[in-house]
Motif scaffolding. Structure first.
Motif, short mmCIF file in Angstrom:
data_model
loop_
_atom_site.label_atom_id
_atom_site.label_comp_id
_atom_site.label_asym_id
_atom_site.label_seq_id
_atom_site.Cartn_x
_atom_site.Cartn_y
_atom_site.Cartn_z
N VAL A 320 3.40 4.17 -11.70
CA VAL A 320 3.82 2.79 -11.51
C VAL A 320 2.69 2.00 -10.85
CG1 VAL A 320 5.57 1.26 -10.53
CG2 VAL A 320 6.19 3.59 -11.19
N SER A 321 2.35 0.86 -11.43
CA SER A 321 1.35 -0.04 -10.85
C SER A 321 0.04 0.69 -10.53
CB SER A 321 1.91 -0.70 -9.58
OG SER A 321 1.06 -1.72 -9.11
N ARG A 322 -0.36 1.59 -11.47
CA ARG A 322 -1.62 2.35 -11.33
C ARG A 322 -1.67 3.14 -10.02
NH1 ARG A 322 -2.41 -2.62 -12.63
NH2 ARG A 322 -3.19 -3.15 -10.56
N ASN A 323 -0.48 3.50 -9.52
CA ASN A 323 -0.37 4.22 -8.25
C ASN A 323 -1.00 3.43 -7.10
OD1 ASN A 323 0.63 6.40 -6.73
ND2 ASN A 323 -1.37 7.42 -6.76
N GLU A 324 -0.87 2.11 -7.19
CA GLU A 324 -1.34 1.22 -6.13
C GLU A 324 -0.19 0.30 -5.71
OE1 GLU A 324 -4.47 -0.93 -7.98
OE2 GLU A 324 -5.88 0.76 -7.99
N ILE A 325 -0.28 -0.25 -4.52
CA ILE A 325 0.75 -1.20 -4.10
C ILE A 325 0.63 -2.47 -4.92
CG2 ILE A 325 -0.69 -2.11 -2.21
CD1 ILE A 325 1.95 -2.51 -0.63
N GLY A 326 1.75 -2.95 -5.45
CA GLY A 326 1.73 -4.15 -6.28
C GLY A 326 1.73 -5.42 -5.45
N ALA A 327 1.46 -6.53 -6.11
CA ALA A 327 1.32 -7.81 -5.40
C ALA A 327 2.64 -8.26 -4.76
CB ALA A 327 0.81 -8.88 -6.38
N VAL A 328 3.76 -8.09 -5.46
CA VAL A 328 5.05 -8.50 -4.90
C VAL A 328 5.43 -7.60 -3.73
CG1 VAL A 328 7.52 -8.80 -5.36
CG2 VAL A 328 5.83 -9.53 -7.06
N THR A 329 5.23 -6.29 -3.92
CA THR A 329 5.52 -5.34 -2.84
C THR A 329 4.71 -5.68 -1.59
OG1 THR A 329 5.81 -3.65 -4.56
CG2 THR A 329 5.70 -2.89 -2.28
N GLN A 330 3.44 -5.94 -1.78
CA GLN A 330 2.56 -6.28 -0.65
C GLN A 330 3.02 -7.57 0.02
OE1 GLN A 330 -0.67 -4.50 0.39
NE2 GLN A 330 0.20 -5.58 2.15
N ARG A 331 3.39 -8.56 -0.77
CA ARG A 331 3.82 -9.83 -0.20
C ARG A 331 5.12 -9.66 0.59
NH1 ARG A 331 5.29 -15.49 -3.48
NH2 ARG A 331 5.36 -16.84 -1.61
N LEU A 332 6.05 -8.89 0.04
CA LEU A 332 7.30 -8.63 0.77
C LEU A 332 7.02 -7.95 2.11
CD1 LEU A 332 9.78 -7.40 -1.98
CD2 LEU A 332 10.09 -9.38 -0.49
N TYR A 333 6.15 -6.96 2.07
CA TYR A 333 5.82 -6.25 3.31
C TYR A 333 5.17 -7.20 4.31
CZ TYR A 333 3.84 -2.94 6.61
OH TYR A 333 3.50 -2.29 7.78
N ASP A 334 4.21 -7.96 3.86
CA ASP A 334 3.47 -8.85 4.77
C ASP A 334 4.39 -9.91 5.40
OD1 ASP A 334 1.16 -7.46 4.23
OD2 ASP A 334 0.39 -8.94 2.78
N VAL A 335 5.23 -10.53 4.58
CA VAL A 335 6.08 -11.61 5.09
C VAL A 335 7.20 -11.06 5.95
CG1 VAL A 335 7.66 -13.47 4.45
CG2 VAL A 335 5.51 -13.17 3.20
N LEU A 336 7.83 -9.98 5.50
CA LEU A 336 8.94 -9.42 6.26
C LEU A 336 8.47 -8.89 7.62
CD1 LEU A 336 11.95 -9.06 6.03
CD2 LEU A 336 11.58 -6.85 4.94
#
Length: 354
Positions: A320-336
């Motif tokens: 999934v996602s080239r085994n890298e953190i995706g942009a939406v996942t990263q944004r959710l983590y950063d904002v939350l």
């Protein structure tokens, strides 16, 4: 609500190195306890030195698993203050669990005071290192000392706290998830929507098997059809498929995660279409084969947001996602996490400052 009696510890513990915290290992100096007796209600609210509990060997909690628990965190902000994230949501979910397990509900003011006053007393334990926090574990146990199968008339509401770092050793690196096809965690009408230890005990065997195969967590299927995705062992789960966000609906066997709620709200704020519905494992793998599965992540208090880099079912594995953190996942983590640690604005009033 009666006044909380405080007995301070005579000797304070040495605090751990907060740069190398192990999740859930180092308990603070104090704990909160309140008793319930049928006919008397909740009483004797107190904060006492952290110590082993003295309970009868026949207590209901030991034989019939009459217990529920919650999990939330306190955060140290840049100015040194301490704040909580959506604590009333935890209190209300705790009482929903109490109803399902036939435990007396804890009045909301008492439940919240047990959390806030303990954190205030042990606030020096709230770490300030990056990505650390104070994990808060409220729980209710049935204590009747008889072996007959019935609801307890004597219970305790207890809160313990401990400083924590990352839940997964991988941190924000993608985790590997194995879809369990033999064991079942919960069924509709059972206790899957409650946060109770029996659900987690039922998950341990499959979790151990997954670990032996090199996977971090199990992804559970529904208990009836054995085909629909439900949740990961310690997290709810979400998928970005063809630009939409998909997550299993709350069907009675999936925990109503507070981090899940928060992520759904943020995603809607950002204009994403969020579908809460049944998602079959085959639909998920077909999306991965076609390239439509863009990102996958878990959500929960302990890990916050955890990217998923590989899914496996039987002998089939998909990246999934080239085994890298995706942009939406990263944004959710950063904002939350930004809201939780006070680095971002809190547009929904989720923060309670102490």
């Amino acid at each position: 609500m009666e006044q909380i009696k405080i007995t301070r510890a005579a000797v304070l513990k040495e605090k751990p190195d907060c740069a190398n915290l192990v999740f859930g290992k180092y308990m603070t100096d104090h704990m909160f306890i309140a008793d319930y007796h049928e006919g008397q209600g909740w009483h004797d609210a107190r904060i006492v030195p952290y110590a082993p509990l003295a309970i009868d060997p026949a207590a209901k909690v030991l034989h019939y698993a009459q217990e529920i628990f919650e999990g939330l965190k306190a955060y140290r902000t840049q100015d040194g203050s301490v704040q909580l994230f959506r604590p009333m949501d935890n209190v209300r979910r705790m009482n929903q669990s109490c109803r399902r397990i036939a435990l007396p509900q804890v009045p909301e003011d008492l439940a919240l005071a047990g959390i806030t006053e303990l954190v205030r007393l042990d606030r020096e334990w709230v770490p300030s290192e990056k990505d650390t926090s104070l994990y808060i574990r409220p729980f209710v146990i049935g204590l009747d000392p008889t072996l007959g199968v019935h609801a307890s008339r004597h219970c305790q509401y207890i809160v313990i706290v401990c400083p924590v770092g990352a839940y997964y050793p991988e941190g924000l690196n993608p985790v590997k998830i194995y879809i369990e096809e033999e064991d079942v965690r919960a069924v509709k009408g059972g206790t899957g929507m409650a946060k109770t230890g029996g659900n987690y005990a039922a998950s341990l065997r499959a979790g151990s098997r997954a670990e032996e195969k090199g996977y971090t967590q199990v992804l559970w299927l529904d208990g009836v059809h054995r085909k629909y995705i439900e949740e990961v062992g310690a997290m709810n789960v979400m998928f970005k498929v063809g630009g939409k966000i998909l997550t299993p609906d709350l069907n009675g066997s999936v925990l109503d995660g507070i981090t899940r709620r928060s992520c759904i709200q943020l995603l809607k704020d950002w204009g994403y279409e969020v579908e809460e519905r049944r998602i079959s494992a085959e639909e998920l793998f077909e999306a991965a084969r076609s390239g439509a599965l863009e990102e996958a992540w878990g959500t929960g208090t302990a890990a916050v947001v955890s990217p998923i880099g590989e899914l496996a079912r039987g002998e089939e594995k998909v990246c999934v996602s080239r085994n890298e953190i995706g942009a939406v996942t990263q944004r959710l983590y950063d904002v939350l996490t930004g809201i939780q640690w006070g680095r971002e604005a809190d547009p929904h009033g989720w923060i309670m400052k102490l």
